[in-house]
Design a protein around this motif. Structure first.
Motif: not given
Length: 670
Positions: A272-284
């Protein structure tokens, strides 16, 4: 004392290397991405990462899994410890490997089946409860329930309630209507019951007349579930068996849920934290713009972090271009606060009020000494200070990986405890008058007395004078900072006319008051009068400068002198240092006095005295620490900050690893 400098940074990245660049930037935690404005001339089509939908879906699935499984999970790490930073540590490589080995959608589907069945069981159990309540109200009902639930080919039955006073008229009306073509049932009831349960069985041919009869007597129909066919007692027995079967199945499902939780929750948390990190990156990435081959990102980098960022991106030099520039006057520049280690614990106090705007003064190192002293004066008991130091040091040692903000707060209270010990020792307060109140501590009295320089309980006026003097010092210091800040911004009129005029005027009044009170020699009086008159003239001449017309300017300048009452009120606010210090000492003395009285009770007196001392002083610490914190902080926010500081800045929020369950460590930059 200023907020650290930040550079505007624009990246132009070839699409083939976007993932690598964003990953490197996120790893440094030093780049804040800013969305392009809608009216920007260089705006192109917004790019969406091809993996964004998958990651967003998987993040939703992990959150569902945690919502369902966590209540069944026995966490080896307590909630307190986890919030204090005691989390499992992963690298992105490890979480990426977990992702490749875990089929989250399949797991979520299996858990959803358990959830759906569990919901069905609980819904059916709830229906059984309702049906049982209904059947228990019909325990003397002599007919098969089939007549009420479904009826027969020609016979219909209805069940309901009517007001108790209508029961007999309804019976007579029903018997007259039906004759031998139906049957009437009235349940026995207590004399004071307001309603009676009744049933009517009739041939379908008279159903209309039966409905009219019921309507005349306020009949309230009770629906019988279609599944009920047999007698009441038989149906209750069947429901009991069904309830037992459902409870056994529910227990089995809960057992499976607990097994799944023990097996999967740690993995799902990390993912869950890994996907959250990726989503933050992709949102950027979605905040940038793009052409056919180039992605453009715009944001902020602290100048101190530029070498680290450039080093992290060195492997991508061939596919990126970084353009640095100074922030413009219209830019919403974030504040990146950097303070020396000695005042880091006080940084949270500034953040509570509001971060400084970019280019403004950071008040943290300016308020730190005053808050340190004021807290000690407000609490003012060395024993309480020792308890504070011991408790918060133990907490810091127990949770060594707590977040920086939490660690700062705990360090703040350790320093506040040190200040309290110093003030308490100098004023002779150790758990109130514990040393003097009980003979068992008599050997400590010479040491305690040797440290005392002022006892507020015996000489409150001196302590009040010290409190007001500190207030004068802090207020003048605040005006001095405002003077410096105006000079720094080249606002010379604001520096010399506004702030400078008040400094001269107030210093003159203070010196004049000191001479009048006999605190200063009469030789100081000419200087005092000169400064007072000079300050008044400056204020009279400048404070109405925005008005039009000589008379309006003169009146505004004259009225500005009334502002001296505001400064007087600010100084008097510092009397709370005396008030809270005396309150702490008084409460401690009362607790010790009550304990002394309880100690005279035969046999159990010493137990009561001990309970009063321990419980009373714990309560006093809790209440007075809160009061000391709030009132010391109020003096900073209301009296001190009002002279030079407004806050309202936006804190620097870089692209980084934001996690809830695990800690993702940064990869070393080589």
């Amino acid at each position: 004392m200023a907020v650290a400098k930040i550079a505007k940074a624009e990246f132009y990245i070839h699409k083939s290397d976007v993932d690598g660049v964003l990953s490197a930037l996120q790893n440094t935690g030093s780049y804040e991405v800013v969305p392009f404005s809608s009216d920007d001339e260089s705006e192109g089509p917004v790019i969406t990462h091809p993996d964004f939908s998958r990651v967003d879906f998987l993040l939703g699935e992990t959150r569902f899994l945690l919502r369902f499984l966590e209540p069944h999970f026995v966490d080896p790490i307590s909630g307190m410890a986890r919030s204090m930073g005691e989390k499992e540590v992963f690298s992105l490589h490890q979480t990426r490997d977990l992702d490749s080995r875990t089929d989250i959608p399949a797991l979520a589907e299996d858990i959803r089946k358990l959830e759906r069945r569990l919901m069905e069981i609980r819904s059916e159990s709830s229906q059984i409860d309702s049906t049982e309540i209904l059947l228990l109200s019909l325990k003397n009902f002599p007919y098969p329930l089939e007549l009420l639930s479904t009826g027969t080919e020609h016979v219909r039955g209805i069940l309901g309630t009517i007001p108790a006073e209508q029961a007999e008229p309804w019976r007579r009306g029903a018997e007259s209507l039906l004759g031998t073509m139906g049957e009437v049932y009235v349940a026995p009831g207590a004399e004071k019951e307001k309603e009676r349960t009744v049933a009517l069985f009739f041939d379908e041919a008279v159903s209309q007349k039966a409905s009219e009869l019921n309507a005349r007597h306020s009949f309230n129909r009770i629906e019988i579930p279609p599944g009920l066919q047999s007698g009441v007692s038989d149906e209750l027995a069947l429901l009991g068996k069904r309830r037992i079967a459902l409870a056994a199945e529910e227990k089995e499902i809960l057992g499976k849920s607990a097994e799944a939780a023990a097996l999967w929750v740690p993995t799902v948390r990390a993912l869950s934290d890994y996907y959250s990190v990726l989503r933050d990156r992709y949102s950027a990435l979605g905040s940038g713009n793009a052409t056919d081959q180039v992605v453009m990102l715009r944001g902020w980098i602290p100048e101190s972090a530029l070498p680290e960022v450039q080093k992290a991106l060195s492997a991508h030099d061939s596919s990126i271009e970084l353009v640095l520039s100074e922030p413009g006057p219209d830019d919403n520049v974030p504040s990146f606060i950097v303070n020396p280690p000695w005042c880091l614990p006080f940084e949270n106090l500034t953040r509570l009020y509001g971060a400084p705007k970019y280019g403004e003064i950071d008040p943290t190192p300016l308020l730190a000494p005053f808050f340190f002293i004021f807290f000690g004066m407000c609490l003012g008991d060395a024993g309480y200070g020792l308890i504070m130091i011991g408790f918060f040091v133990w907490f810091l040692r127990k949770f060594k990986r707590m977040p920086t903000s939490f660690r700062g707060f705990f360090n703040l209270f350790v320093l506040s405890g040190v200040s309290t010990v110093v003030v308490g020792a100098l004023t002779g307060s150790w758990f109130g008058d514990l040393v003097d109140a009980f003979g068992i501590f008599s050997f400590l009295r010479p040491l305690k007395n040797s440290l005392i320089i002022l006892n507020p309980m015996e000489d409150p006026m001196t302590f009040l004078g010290l409190s007001l003097a500190l207030g004068v010092v802090q207020l003048l210091f605040g005006l001095g900072i405002a003077f410096y800040d105006a000079l720094r911004k080249k606002n010379y009129m604001g520096a010399f006319a506004d702030t400078g005029g008040w400094i001269v005027f107030l210093v003159g009044l203070l010196l004049w008051g000191g001479c009048a009170g006999g605190f200063l020699s009469t030789g100081t009086e000419p200087l005092a009068k000169t400064l007072t008159i000079a300050g008044a003239v400056i204020l009279l001449a400048t404070q109405g400068r925005e008005k039009t017309g000589f008379l309006s300017k003169a009146v505004s300048g004259l009225l500005s002198l009334y502002g001296v009452t505001s400064y007087l009120g600010d100084v008097l606010s510092y009397s709370r240092l005396l008030a809270l210090g005396l309150a702490t000492s008084a409460v401690g003395v009362i607790i010790n006095m009550l304990a002394g009285l309880a100690g005279d009770i035969p046999f159990i007196g010493w137990i009561l005295a001990l309970l009063l001392i321990i419980g009373g002083h714990i309560f006093s610490i809790a209440v007075n620490v809160l009061g000391a914190f709030v009132h010391s902080l109020r003096l900073q926010y209301v009296e001190f900050f009002s002279k030079f500081y407004t806050g309202g800045g936006r804190v620097f929020a870089p692209l980084t690893y934001k996690t809830s369950y695990v800690s993702i460590k940064k990869e070393p930059v080589e």
